[in-house]
Structure formats: C-alpha cells, structure tokens
Write a protein that holds these residues in place. Structure first.
Motif, PDB file in Angstrom:
ATOM      1  N   ALA A 197      15.850  34.278  53.081  1.00 15.68           N
ATOM      2  CA  ALA A 197      15.309  33.074  52.432  1.00 15.68           C
ATOM      3  C   ALA A 197      14.804  33.341  51.024  1.00 15.68           C
ATOM      4  CB  ALA A 197      14.190  32.482  53.289  1.00 15.68           C
ATOM      5  N   GLU A 198      14.300  34.549  50.758  1.00 17.24           N
ATOM      6  CA  GLU A 198      13.707  34.831  49.445  1.00 17.24           C
ATOM      7  C   GLU A 198      14.741  35.140  48.364  1.00 17.24           C
ATOM      8  OE1 GLU A 198      13.635  38.694  51.785  1.00 17.24           O
ATOM      9  OE2 GLU A 198      13.148  36.617  52.213  1.00 17.24           O
ATOM     10  N   ILE A 199      16.003  35.325  48.737  1.00 15.70           N
ATOM     11  CA  ILE A 199      17.048  35.591  47.737  1.00 15.70           C
ATOM     12  C   ILE A 199      18.180  34.590  47.957  1.00 15.70           C
ATOM     13  CG2 ILE A 199      18.630  37.276  46.733  1.00 15.70           C
ATOM     14  CD1 ILE A 199      16.909  39.492  47.917  1.00 15.70           C
ATOM     15  N   LYS A 200      18.171  33.526  47.198  1.00 18.16           N
ATOM     16  CA  LYS A 200      19.187  32.482  47.324  1.00 18.16           C
ATOM     17  C   LYS A 200      20.033  32.408  46.054  1.00 18.16           C
ATOM     18  CE  LYS A 200      18.541  30.826  51.390  1.00 18.16           C
ATOM     19  NZ  LYS A 200      19.500  31.181  52.410  1.00 18.16           N
ATOM     20  N   SER A 201      21.251  32.861  46.144  1.00  9.95           N
ATOM     21  CA  SER A 201      22.162  32.834  45.011  1.00  9.95           C
ATOM     22  C   SER A 201      22.551  31.401  44.667  1.00  9.95           C
ATOM     23  CB  SER A 201      23.410  33.650  45.365  1.00  9.95           C
ATOM     24  OG  SER A 201      24.254  33.749  44.258  1.00  9.95           O
ATOM     25  N   THR A 202      22.819  31.172  43.395  1.00 10.49           N
ATOM     26  CA  THR A 202      23.263  29.858  42.950  1.00 10.49           C
ATOM     27  C   THR A 202      24.584  29.489  43.612  1.00 10.49           C
ATOM     28  OG1 THR A 202      22.293  30.421  40.796  1.00 10.49           O
ATOM     29  CG2 THR A 202      23.666  28.438  40.902  1.00 10.49           C
ATOM     30  N   TYR A 203      25.499  30.461  43.675  1.00 10.19           N
ATOM     31  CA  TYR A 203      26.811  30.289  44.302  1.00 10.19           C
ATOM     32  C   TYR A 203      27.053  31.461  45.247  1.00 10.19           C
ATOM     33  CZ  TYR A 203      27.461  27.457  40.091  1.00 10.19           C
ATOM     34  OH  TYR A 203      27.321  26.537  39.083  1.00 10.19           O
ATOM     35  N   THR A 204      27.865  31.219  46.253  1.00 13.41           N
ATOM     36  CA  THR A 204      28.303  32.291  47.154  1.00 13.41           C
ATOM     37  C   THR A 204      29.798  32.130  47.361  1.00 13.41           C
ATOM     38  OG1 THR A 204      26.167  32.369  48.282  1.00 13.41           O
ATOM     39  CG2 THR A 204      28.046  33.348  49.439  1.00 13.41           C
ATOM     40  N   ILE A 205      30.524  33.218  47.192  1.00 12.41           N
ATOM     41  CA  ILE A 205      31.966  33.222  47.417  1.00 12.41           C
ATOM     42  C   ILE A 205      32.313  34.407  48.317  1.00 12.41           C
ATOM     43  CG2 ILE A 205      32.518  32.061  45.248  1.00 12.41           C
ATOM     44  CD1 ILE A 205      33.215  34.783  44.028  1.00 12.41           C
ATOM     45  N   SER A 206      33.494  34.363  48.914  1.00  7.24           N
ATOM     46  CA  SER A 206      33.908  35.481  49.771  1.00  7.24           C
ATOM     47  C   SER A 206      34.954  36.349  49.106  1.00  7.24           C
ATOM     48  CB  SER A 206      34.412  34.960  51.125  1.00  7.24           C
ATOM     49  OG  SER A 206      35.510  34.093  50.932  1.00  7.24           O
ATOM     50  N   ASN A 207      35.587  35.862  48.041  1.00  3.23           N
ATOM     51  CA  ASN A 207      36.519  36.685  47.276  1.00  3.23           C
ATOM     52  C   ASN A 207      36.525  36.220  45.811  1.00  3.23           C
ATOM     53  OD1 ASN A 207      38.968  34.952  46.641  1.00  3.23           O
ATOM     54  ND2 ASN A 207      38.815  34.661  48.859  1.00  3.23           N
ATOM     55  N   LEU A 208      36.927  37.112  44.938  1.00  2.00           N
ATOM     56  CA  LEU A 208      36.843  36.829  43.507  1.00  2.00           C
ATOM     57  C   LEU A 208      37.740  35.683  43.058  1.00  2.00           C
ATOM     58  CD1 LEU A 208      36.538  40.459  42.080  1.00  2.00           C
ATOM     59  CD2 LEU A 208      34.745  38.733  42.318  1.00  2.00           C
ATOM     60  N   MET A 209      38.783  35.388  43.769  1.00  2.00           N
ATOM     61  CA  MET A 209      39.665  34.273  43.410  1.00  2.00           C
ATOM     62  C   MET A 209      38.915  32.935  43.416  1.00  2.00           C
ATOM     63  SD  MET A 209      42.438  35.654  42.537  1.00  2.00           S
ATOM     64  CE  MET A 209      43.438  34.197  42.337  1.00  2.00           C
ATOM     65  N   GLU A 210      37.861  32.870  44.171  1.00  2.00           N
ATOM     66  CA  GLU A 210      37.065  31.639  44.242  1.00  2.00           C
ATOM     67  C   GLU A 210      36.277  31.374  42.950  1.00  2.00           C
ATOM     68  OE1 GLU A 210      35.060  30.909  48.177  1.00  2.00           O
ATOM     69  OE2 GLU A 210      35.851  32.938  48.534  1.00  2.00           O
ATOM     70  N   LEU A 211      36.196  32.360  42.080  1.00  2.00           N
ATOM     71  CA  LEU A 211      35.482  32.168  40.817  1.00  2.00           C
ATOM     72  C   LEU A 211      36.110  31.065  39.971  1.00  2.00           C
ATOM     73  CD1 LEU A 211      34.633  35.791  39.643  1.00  2.00           C
ATOM     74  CD2 LEU A 211      33.025  33.970  40.228  1.00  2.00           C
ATOM     75  N   THR A 212      37.397  30.844  40.125  1.00  2.00           N
ATOM     76  CA  THR A 212      38.066  29.822  39.326  1.00  2.00           C
ATOM     77  C   THR A 212      37.484  28.428  39.584  1.00  2.00           C
ATOM     78  OG1 THR A 212      39.816  29.580  40.984  1.00  2.00           O
ATOM     79  CG2 THR A 212      40.223  31.126  39.165  1.00  2.00           C
ATOM     80  N   SER A 213      36.895  28.212  40.748  1.00  2.00           N
ATOM     81  CA  SER A 213      36.295  26.911  41.027  1.00  2.00           C
ATOM     82  C   SER A 213      34.882  26.796  40.461  1.00  2.00           C
ATOM     83  CB  SER A 213      36.268  26.651  42.538  1.00  2.00           C
ATOM     84  OG  SER A 213      35.416  27.569  43.183  1.00  2.00           O
ATOM     85  N   ILE A 214      34.312  27.926  40.032  1.00  2.00           N
ATOM     86  CA  ILE A 214      32.947  27.937  39.483  1.00  2.00           C
ATOM     87  C   ILE A 214      32.971  27.996  37.962  1.00  2.00           C
ATOM     88  CG2 ILE A 214      30.807  29.275  39.353  1.00  2.00           C
ATOM     89  CD1 ILE A 214      31.451  30.267  42.204  1.00  2.00           C
ATOM     90  N   CYS A 215      33.787  28.867  37.415  1.00  2.00           N
ATOM     91  CA  CYS A 215      33.796  29.127  35.965  1.00  2.00           C
ATOM     92  C   CYS A 215      34.807  28.276  35.232  1.00  2.00           C
ATOM     93  CB  CYS A 215      34.097  30.602  35.692  1.00  2.00           C
ATOM     94  SG  CYS A 215      32.875  31.688  36.441  1.00  2.00           S
TER      95      CYS A 215
END
Length: 110
Positions: free
Chosen positions: A92-110
C-alpha cells in the motif's frame, strides 16, 4: 531518454551496448558515478540537476524494483511505471503511477 541505475558504470554501459539499446539514450546516470543509490533523494537530485530543462511533469521513471526505482521516483515527485513481470502485489505504501507486465505496453503510456 536517460538511464538511471544502481550499478557499476562499465557493466551498465556494456549491457546497454550488447543489447543494442545504448544508442537510444542521451546519458547514463549510475550510482557508482553519483555516489548515492536509488532510492536516495541525493541520487534523484543529482540526476534532475544534470538534465537540461528537466520537468517533473514530463518525466517518467520506469523500473522493475518497487523499493528503488518506484519509491525513488515517487519520493522525487516523478510519475513512475513499474514493470511487474511476475504479477506481484504492490504494498500500500508504494503505488506506482502505472504498472505494466512487459515493456511493449509502454507504447500505451508514452
């Protein structure tokens, strides 16, 4: 794009070159050169002060370690993206802005 890493300068550069990714990064910031490790505030302050026109709102720390990458980014007021390949549950004390399971998912964030 920049690399921020806890590690030995030579080893990190060698890994990036062997992977073919070295050419995509403007600079590499490593704990050996800086003298502090992530998630220390001093590490992130050094990086921020050495990137021209750095803007926290435009930055994203991407990493696979909650305790170094994500915690350090959050403490520095920077959005984070946790690469969670194993489906771990984030405390609970460490909540990332985004969570992905593989680097290919970065295209939907960046």
């Amino acid at each position: 794009m920049f690399v921020i890493t806890n590690g030995i300068t030579y080893t990190q550069i060698k890994r990036l070159k062997q992977s073919g990714l070295y050419k995509f990064f403007e600079d590499i910031f490593d704990s050996q050169s800086i003298g502090y490790q992530k998630p220390k505030e001093e590490f992130f302050n050094y990086v921020i002060s050495h990137i021209s026109e750095f803007n926290r709102k435009d930055a994203l720390v991407i990493g696979d370690s909650l305790n170094t990458d994500i915690k350090g980014g959050l403490q520095s007021g920077i959005d984070t993206c946790w690469v969670n390949r194993t489906g771990q549950i984030s405390p609970a004390e460490i909540k990332s802005t985004y969570t992905i399971s593989n680097l290919m998912e970065l295209t939907s964030i960046c």
